[in-house]
Design an enzyme around this catalytic site. Sequence first.
Site, PDB file in Angstrom:
ATOM      1  N   HIS A 194      -7.333  -5.478  -1.060  1.00  0.00           N
ATOM      2  CA  HIS A 194      -6.136  -4.690  -0.776  1.00  0.00           C
ATOM      3  C   HIS A 194      -5.198  -5.380   0.223  1.00  0.00           C
ATOM      4  CE1 HIS A 194      -3.863  -0.958  -0.703  1.00  0.00           C
ATOM      5  NE2 HIS A 194      -3.888  -0.962   0.607  1.00  0.00           N
TER       6      HIS A 194
ATOM      7  N   SER B 177       0.834  -1.198   0.000  1.00  0.00           N
ATOM      8  CA  SER B 177       0.000   0.000   0.000  1.00  0.00           C
ATOM      9  C   SER B 177       0.875   1.256   0.000  1.00  0.00           C
ATOM     10  CB  SER B 177      -0.954  -0.046   1.197  1.00  0.00           C
ATOM     11  OG  SER B 177      -1.913   0.976   1.127  1.00  0.00           O
TER      12      SER B 177
ATOM     13  N   ASP C 202      -9.491  -3.217  -5.809  1.00  0.00           N
ATOM     14  CA  ASP C 202      -8.872  -2.449  -4.727  1.00  0.00           C
ATOM     15  C   ASP C 202      -9.665  -1.168  -4.489  1.00  0.00           C
ATOM     16  OD1 ASP C 202      -7.109  -1.062  -2.983  1.00  0.00           O
ATOM     17  OD2 ASP C 202      -5.394  -2.113  -3.853  1.00  0.00           O
TER      18      ASP C 202
END
Length: 458
Positions: free
Chosen positions: A435, A167, A407
């Site tokens: 995610h 991320s 996502d």
Amino acid sequence: MTAIETLQDGQTTETYVIKEGVKVVERFFQLPLDYAKPDGKKIQVFARHMIPKWKAKTSKEEDELPYLLYLQGGPGFEIPLQDTSGFAKEIHEKGYQTLWLDQRGTGLSTAISPDVLTSLKSDQEIADYLKHFRADNIVRDCEAIRQILIGHKPHPEDRKWTIMGQSFGGFCAITYLSFHSQGLKEVFMTGGLAPLVDHPDPVYKATIKKVAQRNKIYYEKYPRDIKRVRDLLTYLEENEVLLPNGGRLTPRRWQQLGLDLGMSGGIDRIHQLVLRASNDLALFGKLSYKLLQTVERKQDFDGNPLFAILHEPIYCQGQAPRWAAARVVEQDPRFSWAHVKTLAETEPIYYFGEMIFPDMFDDYSNLRPLKGAAELLARDSSWGPLYDLKQLAKNEVKVSAATYIDDMYVDYGLAQETAAAIRGTEQYITNQLFHNGIHAEPKEVMQRLFALSRREYD
């Protein structure tokens, strides 16, 4: 047995062994707050070093193991001690020794919190201080640590390391590729192909579509929650509800629980909260302490305020964020309780996604002292560069990325633009994971990434 040592480079370490023979070295570094003033104020930066002893039985063998530095998602989150399972195990099995960085301002790295910023007397001083905690300086910390740990090695290739970013950690990895690629051997990213934008407006205009889609799926799965949530927000609007730490549970704060919608199992977890709250109101006419405690613990902003303060500035290069999420959400009435409550009871109110709003600095008790600084940063347009598009276009470092079509936090379309902009990027693309795929299916994701890394063209 624990061994504590202070090294010549000013680094302090503490060493011990956890189960299954993983050696852990806790490393504390004193690094510049501002790299433009290297002799000025220092902050502590912490990294947990883990060595799989089954891959290295002697000190010499340990020294020969390649390094993999892991960069956490966020911004503004520390990394807990990894056990010998999950994706850490997959990495160690490949023969890496790993470094798990508490990015500056988090965990054991001179963490940011109002109670430790007492030396800063004004909102402007706090804002100026917080500007040093974005990806550009996180990467400078990484480079300083790399030089300390392996910069002495005689062979140039041995002075490089592999990095992996989840991320926001992937955002940092792209900054690393932009400005310090000479220190990198290889890059892995999971849900981390950052939008290469100058300000956050395009990000929220894209991600709000996925947030709306996840809301639709949630209410289709739990249709009775339409009325339950409406009744709950009516109650929160008509009553002052305080959380255990003094924060306020408002309708908008309840909507912020939608942050979990984009994670595996998030829809079910939110339903369980709604069911508990509805049950409380039916039995007691109010929300129970247990429910309030659960809500407070699910929202990390009080304990990790950087997540709120810097969430929009992580996209800024020469432009001010100006509360981008709030401006985008205002254009969609499905997220407005003031609007939805006037409609029929069959109309759902949508939860927010990964979005930061100015009223959070009133509702969260530990964000209140940072409200003035947050307003200054929201209007600040002096943010420096995070990416170098020319350098990325001629990139020579191997990049392997796991990309999730569904996502909710890193838009797939924007991610594909980024992948095309970074020369040599290879992707494992799937609509089977969300995610947090690296946590939900660590073996699958890591095997795919390692397979991409080894792939040869015919």
